[in-house]
Write a protein that holds these residues in place. Structure first.
Motif, PDB file in Angstrom:
ATOM      1  N   LYS A   1     -15.731   3.254   0.420  1.00  0.00           N
ATOM      2  CA  LYS A   1     -14.339   3.219   1.049  1.00  0.00           C
ATOM      3  C   LYS A   1     -14.374   3.042   2.551  1.00  0.00           C
ATOM      4  N   PRO A   2     -13.044   2.152   2.838  1.00  0.00           N
ATOM      5  CA  PRO A   2     -13.084   1.982   4.173  1.00  0.00           C
ATOM      6  C   PRO A   2     -12.693   3.130   5.070  1.00  0.00           C
ATOM      7  N   LEU A   3     -13.390   4.018   5.579  1.00  0.00           N
ATOM      8  CA  LEU A   3     -13.462   5.452   5.979  1.00  0.00           C
ATOM      9  C   LEU A   3     -12.924   5.055   7.566  1.00  0.00           C
ATOM     10  N   SER A   4     -13.959   4.385   8.323  1.00  0.00           N
ATOM     11  CA  SER A   4     -13.416   4.628  10.013  1.00  0.00           C
ATOM     12  C   SER A   4     -12.786   3.121  10.055  1.00  0.00           C
ATOM     13  N   LEU A   5     -12.494   2.319   9.192  1.00  0.00           N
ATOM     14  CA  LEU A   5     -11.432   1.046   9.441  1.00  0.00           C
ATOM     15  C   LEU A   5     -10.108   1.683   8.638  1.00  0.00           C
ATOM     16  N   LEU A   6      -9.106   1.473   9.421  1.00  0.00           N
ATOM     17  CA  LEU A   6      -7.740   1.987   8.800  1.00  0.00           C
ATOM     18  C   LEU A   6      -6.821   0.629   8.977  1.00  0.00           C
ATOM     19  N   PHE A   7      -5.781   0.887   8.373  1.00  0.00           N
ATOM     20  CA  PHE A   7      -4.994  -0.316   8.016  1.00  0.00           C
ATOM     21  C   PHE A   7      -3.497  -0.014   8.548  1.00  0.00           C
ATOM     22  N   ARG A   8      -3.050  -0.582   9.702  1.00  0.00           N
ATOM     23  CA  ARG A   8      -1.543  -0.477   9.839  1.00  0.00           C
ATOM     24  C   ARG A   8      -0.744  -1.195   9.126  1.00  0.00           C
TER      25      ARG A   8
ATOM     26  N   ASP B   1      -4.647  -0.349  -6.217  1.00  0.00           N
ATOM     27  CA  ASP B   1      -4.293   0.995  -6.739  1.00  0.00           C
ATOM     28  C   ASP B   1      -3.210   1.477  -6.054  1.00  0.00           C
ATOM     29  N   LEU B   2      -2.306   0.724  -5.887  1.00  0.00           N
ATOM     30  CA  LEU B   2      -0.856   1.326  -4.857  1.00  0.00           C
ATOM     31  C   LEU B   2      -0.422   2.444  -5.724  1.00  0.00           C
ATOM     32  N   ALA B   3      -0.058   3.697  -5.165  1.00  0.00           N
ATOM     33  CA  ALA B   3       0.379   4.777  -6.192  1.00  0.00           C
ATOM     34  C   ALA B   3       1.886   4.852  -6.283  1.00  0.00           C
ATOM     35  N   PHE B   4       2.740   3.955  -5.399  1.00  0.00           N
ATOM     36  CA  PHE B   4       3.976   4.231  -5.224  1.00  0.00           C
ATOM     37  C   PHE B   4       4.800   2.994  -5.516  1.00  0.00           C
ATOM     38  N   GLY B   5       4.185   1.908  -6.260  1.00  0.00           N
ATOM     39  CA  GLY B   5       4.745   0.849  -6.708  1.00  0.00           C
ATOM     40  C   GLY B   5       4.315  -0.128  -5.642  1.00  0.00           C
ATOM     41  N   PRO B   6       4.969  -1.469  -5.932  1.00  0.00           N
ATOM     42  CA  PRO B   6       4.829  -2.456  -4.746  1.00  0.00           C
ATOM     43  C   PRO B   6       5.061  -2.408  -3.608  1.00  0.00           C
ATOM     44  N   ALA B   7       4.573  -2.588  -2.310  1.00  0.00           N
ATOM     45  CA  ALA B   7       4.987  -2.695  -0.894  1.00  0.00           C
ATOM     46  C   ALA B   7       6.050  -3.945  -0.896  1.00  0.00           C
ATOM     47  N   HIS B   8       6.642  -3.789   0.349  1.00  0.00           N
ATOM     48  CA  HIS B   8       7.637  -4.936   0.655  1.00  0.00           C
ATOM     49  C   HIS B   8       7.147  -6.216   0.796  1.00  0.00           C
ATOM     50  N   PRO B   9       7.674  -7.190   0.009  1.00  0.00           N
ATOM     51  CA  PRO B   9       6.910  -8.484  -0.158  1.00  0.00           C
ATOM     52  C   PRO B   9       6.511  -9.132   1.062  1.00  0.00           C
ATOM     53  N   GLU B  10       7.114  -8.890   2.194  1.00  0.00           N
ATOM     54  CA  GLU B  10       6.492  -9.569   3.482  1.00  0.00           C
ATOM     55  C   GLU B  10       5.710  -8.548   4.439  1.00  0.00           C
ATOM     56  N   LEU B  11       5.141  -7.572   3.713  1.00  0.00           N
ATOM     57  CA  LEU B  11       4.161  -6.417   4.165  1.00  0.00           C
ATOM     58  C   LEU B  11       3.139  -7.112   5.080  1.00  0.00           C
ATOM     59  N   MET B  12       2.963  -6.790   6.452  1.00  0.00           N
ATOM     60  CA  MET B  12       1.972  -7.242   7.284  1.00  0.00           C
ATOM     61  C   MET B  12       0.854  -6.073   7.672  1.00  0.00           C
ATOM     62  N   MET B  13      -0.245  -6.505   7.419  1.00  0.00           N
ATOM     63  CA  MET B  13      -1.312  -5.514   7.604  1.00  0.00           C
ATOM     64  C   MET B  13      -2.181  -5.607   8.708  1.00  0.00           C
ATOM     65  N   SER B  14      -2.618  -4.818   9.281  1.00  0.00           N
ATOM     66  CA  SER B  14      -3.708  -4.922  10.479  1.00  0.00           C
ATOM     67  C   SER B  14      -4.738  -4.148  10.406  1.00  0.00           C
ATOM     68  N   PRO B  15      -5.966  -4.370  10.116  1.00  0.00           N
ATOM     69  CA  PRO B  15      -7.341  -3.681  10.205  1.00  0.00           C
ATOM     70  C   PRO B  15      -7.519  -3.229  11.704  1.00  0.00           C
ATOM     71  N   ARG B  16      -7.954  -1.898  11.664  1.00  0.00           N
ATOM     72  CA  ARG B  16      -8.364  -1.400  12.975  1.00  0.00           C
ATOM     73  C   ARG B  16      -9.589  -0.478  12.675  1.00  0.00           C
ATOM     74  N   VAL B  17     -10.589  -0.749  13.457  1.00  0.00           N
ATOM     75  CA  VAL B  17     -11.731   0.036  13.272  1.00  0.00           C
ATOM     76  C   VAL B  17     -11.829   0.957  14.316  1.00  0.00           C
ATOM     77  N   ALA B  18     -12.329   2.159  14.099  1.00  0.00           N
ATOM     78  CA  ALA B  18     -12.374   3.222  15.059  1.00  0.00           C
ATOM     79  C   ALA B  18     -13.301   2.932  16.327  1.00  0.00           C
ATOM     80  N   PRO B  19     -12.626   2.668  17.593  1.00  0.00           N
ATOM     81  CA  PRO B  19     -13.535   2.425  18.865  1.00  0.00           C
ATOM     82  C   PRO B  19     -14.200   3.687  19.131  1.00  0.00           C
TER      83      PRO B  19
END
Lengths: 456, 383
Positions: free
Chosen positions: A108-115, A179-197
């Motif tokens: 799983k991506p542990l030290s990489l998170l998604f805004r 595996d989204l637990a609460f249904g679909p996210a917003h159709p225009e959802l933006m995701m930004s990956p960020r690794v722990a510095p």
């Protein structure tokens, strides 16, 4: 004619390289420590003494400590989650070092998170979280609460060649929410990956005066060097006003205190006076009903201790400063214009409560400014004034010890680069010209540049 | 605290003393380095022997988990700790115990540990590797090794403190240690997965013995090993390593991580051996270990120590060092046990004052160790 030029070049290279600046190996000035072991990022500023040094050890214990589900017998350390990324700071910043993306199939991506955010801006000009999943994906949860979801990671190869014909293959990552637990996210959802510095030298970066950054900023590229450099102005919760952003991959945090409190809430699910609300959105009823570890869960004293710790983590000294190959790399770093954004040298200002960090000559190799890095690196997600193509120049000090400390060499905001060499090759946008110069270097010169980076 | 007229010295530089003495003259210093290697071996040999005795007691207990046999296993655990505690000045310079790539220190003595990572805790009856029958169907040595320190520095799966937690359970008592019943290890007893708990305890104990043996083998005389290379080092380099280990343990580790943190947080979770309430013995063993190295002794064996080198160049400093090493031991001994109660209350409570005094004694001792290094012509980079 061409022959003459190459002969001249040969002659030029035969001369000695420029000597390093005196004290240049002391990346963090008087705070610098001398350690090249796995603990290189874990040490206190060398000039931190007496009771102030004690406070560092206390903060260190807090940084490593696992938070537990409320209620528990360790009252001061309960309130984990309900949804979270990791149960401790050290979970992502192992040995105070750098995180990485998953490298094994089931990891799983542990030290990489998604805004996460949707189009628009909040009242302070910041990103607007998704109505269901909020501003960050939390892939873990306490017992009885569903984790928000997971991220599937795939890669496509990107072939390239150096001018001398040597081929290379970069790995471009693609992220999909699953595996989204609460249904679909917003159709225009933006995701930004960020690794722990890595955590070193943060207090020194905080001690660089705003005026020094303003002097370096060139938002309209008035000097015509193809490099702009912009300050991100972000909301300061404590002061209730916009301030210069310095921390985070998009410089979206104005201070270490706010950065830490934000990470406590977003990454560990621990509320504090700065961020008293849990990450649960209205759509996540079961999350909202989970027991709390107190209001707030992190008392002011602990936030203070932790923040002091993050300010006082020392930068390790450089190695092999005088080695001919390193000196050659040092020269190339400047000739390729890497130093235009990775600014080598600063002097910190006077920090009223931290004489250790005051008036230090430091070598962080960053300007803390935003730069357009081109479409290849873009996350296409604005963050305050940072556009979807802009990233803050990350500091390079300590970068040569990442492999020793964290047993990996993954770099850039999402760890896509598998080596320092790949990290350079991913540079685009304002850094494209420097990257092209790198691609045109001989193998010997490329090795020298990398050797210089490893000496940092 | 630096003496007048002393400049910062470069490690290994020749120092001209007033009397023309060279502090690390080969003929005097080499025997000290050799004696150090010998005492390290004596110490680890002792640690291995005591761990094997623990292993025997654990084997007896898991074969027939009774209260009496649990008590015997706990006694063996407590008896195994002083030897290891005394060996900790051999850390911090990348020797066999904490070698970059092969050092097993993190598997032997890592703390603090998050007990819920290993087994059920109050309020989380299904927690831990032992109860994770689906994720970890098969418990074996490789699994425990791979889970140790995974995803976080308090995710400790192995070593003395994992064994301690299994033998004692959580310490919820204000007056004594944890009191896990032996029936937690009996099928159909007081906790699910008793067979896995027995297996885990045995695996962790066997691995501890194995790891200690591997370190001892590196210091055994007559082998092609670390000890052989160590005694052949330049004396300056060898003495620098010796002092780095002593100083790092004395300062950052013992007075800092192990005492100041607990003093400041007043939190049971921050004491070193929190399940068995034997933290004071741990602290004492560490301080003895530092004194051992300075004097060149272990147990009943004594030989050429650093003290002889220091006495040659600065007899007053040697006296001061010896006094402070003893003062630290006395200060630790003066702390009323158990440690997790001594750290509570107001700052003027007797317990807290005694803890504070011991911290101060260790700090003073650390500063003097730096002076000792300087007197021997060595610059000590204590972090």
């Amino acid at each position: 004619m061409r022959r003459t030029i190459s002969l001249l070049l040969l002659l030029a290279c035969a001369c000695g390289e420029e000597e390093p600046e005196p004290g240049e190996e002391l990346s963090g000035g008087s705070t610098t420590v001398h350690d090249t072991t796995r603990n290189a990022f874990t040490l206190a500023a060398r000039n931190l003494q007496g009771e102030r040094r004690d406070a560092f050890f206390v903060g260190n214990a807090l940084f490593n400590r696992n938070w537990v589900t409320a209620p528990s017998s360790t009252e001061g350390l309960d309130g984990l989650g309900p949804i979270f990324n990791a149960p401790s700071c050290a979970g992502c910043h192992f040995k105070d070092g750098r995180g990485k993306p998953p490298t094994e199939p089931d990891e799983k991506p542990l030290s990489l998170l998604f805004r996460l955010s949707i189009p628009g801006q909040d009242a302070h000009g910041g990103p607007v979280g998704d109505a269901t999943y909020g501003g960050q994906l939390q892939p873990q949860a306490i017992l009885g609460v569903p984790a928000e979801g997971q991220v599937a990671l795939t890669h496509t190869p990107r072939e390239g060649r150096y001018a001398d014909g040597t081929a290379y293959t970069l790995e471009e990552p693609h992220y999909t929410l699953v595996d989204l637990a609460f249904g679909p996210a917003h159709p225009e959802l933006m995701m930004s990956p960020r690794v722990a510095p890595a955590m070193v030298g943060l207090g020194l970066l905080e001690a660089i005066p705003d005026s020094a950054l303003e002097a370096l900023a060139d938002p309209d590229d008035k000097n015509g060097d193809g490099i702009s450099g912009r300050i991100n102005h972000v909301w300061d919760v404590e002061h209730g006003e916009a301030r210069v952003g310095r921390f985070g991959w998009k410089a979206n945090q104005p201070s270490l205190r706010q950065q830490n409190a934000g990470a406590f809430r977003g990454d560990i699910g621990i509320t504090s006076e700065l961020f008293p609300e849990e990450e649960c959105t209205p759509a996540q009823q079961v999350c909202r009903e989970a027991p709390s570890g107190g209001a707030p869960e992190l008392d002011a004293h602990k936030l203070e201790q932790l923040t002091f710790y993050t300010r006082m983590l020392a930068v390790p000294a450089r190695r092999d400063v005088d080695a001919p190959e390193v000196l050659r790399g040092r020269r190339l770093f400047r000739e390729l214009d890497c130093a235009a954004c990775h600014v080598p040298r600063f002097e910190t200002g006077t920090v009223p409560d931290a004489p250790e960090l005051s008036k230090q000559v430091i070598f962080p190799y960053t300007d803390l400014l935003l730069h357009d890095m081109g479409p290849e690196l873009a996350d296409d997600r604005p963050d305050y004034e940072a556009t979807g193509r802009e990233w803050r120049t990350p500091p390079l000090w300590g970068i040569g010890l990442v492999e020793t400390v964290n047993r990996h060499t993954r770099f850039l905001h999402d760890g896509r680069a598998r080596s320092l060499e790949e990290a350079i090759l991913w540079h685009g946008g304002e850094a494209e010209r420097s990257r092209e110069r790198f691609r045109n270097l001989s193998a010997t010169d490329r090795a020298a540049l990398l050797r210089f980076l490893e000496s940092l | 605290m630096k003496k007048q007229g002393w400049m910062a010295l470069v490690a290994g530089a020749l120092v001209s003393m007033g009397c023309g003495e060279e502090p690390l003259e080969e003929a005097r210093a080499r025997p000290v380095v050799e004696r150090y290697a010998a005492l390290v071996n004596e110490n680890y040999t002792d640690a291995v022997a005591k761990a094997r005795a623990l292993q025997t007691a654990v084997n007896v207990f898991v074969a027939d988990p009774t209260e009496a046999k649990l008590t015997a296993a706990r006694s063996a655990w407590l008896a195994s700790r002083p030897a290891y505690g005394q060996s900790e000045p051999f850390r911090f310079y990348g020797g066999p115990i904490d070698d970059e790539d092969t050092g097993p220190e993190g598997r032997i003595n890592a703390w603090p540990l998050d007990e819920a990572y290993i087994d059920a805790v109050e309020g989380a009856p299904a927690a831990g590797i032992i109860n994770a029958t689906d994720s970890y169907a098969q418990l074996d040595e490789e699994l425990l090794k791979s889970l140790n320190e995974r995803d976080g520095e308090t995710n400790i799966a192995t070593g003395y403190h994992a064994i301690e937690f299994l033998l004692w359970g959580q310490d919820q008592s204000e007056t004594g240690p944890g009191n896990r019943p032996a029936s937690d290890f009996v099928d159909g007893g007081t906790a699910p997965n008793a067979a896995r708990r027995r297996t885990y305890l045995k695996l962790a104990t066997d691995l501890l013995v194995k790891d200690l043996e591997s370190v001892q083998a590196q210091w055994a005389p007559g082998g092609d090993n670390y000890a052989k290379r160590f005694v052949a080092l330049d004396v300056e380099e060898a003495v620098q390593r010796i002092l780095t280990g002593m100083g790092s343990l004395s300062g950052a580790e013992l007075s800092g991580e192990r005492m100041t943190v607990a003093y400041d947080n007043k939190d049971q979770e921050d004491e070193h051996s929190c399940f068995s309430d034997s933290t004071l013995a741990d602290l004492y063993a560490n301080a003895v270990g530092i004194q051992n190295v300075y004097l060149g002794r272990y147990g009943g064996q004594d030989g050429a120590g650093l003290d002889e080198l220091v006495a040659q160049v600065d007899p007053a400093l040697d006296r001061k060092m010896k006094e402070q090493l003893q003062a630290s031991l006395d200060a630790i001994q003066a702390i009323p046990g158990p440690f997790d109660q001594a750290i509570l209350g107001a700052d003027n409570s007797p317990g807290r004052q005694k803890v504070k005094a011991a911290v101060e004694a260790l700090k003073a001792q650390t500063e003097t160790l730096v002076d000792v290094a300087t007197a021997l012509g060595i610059e000590l980079n204590l972090e």
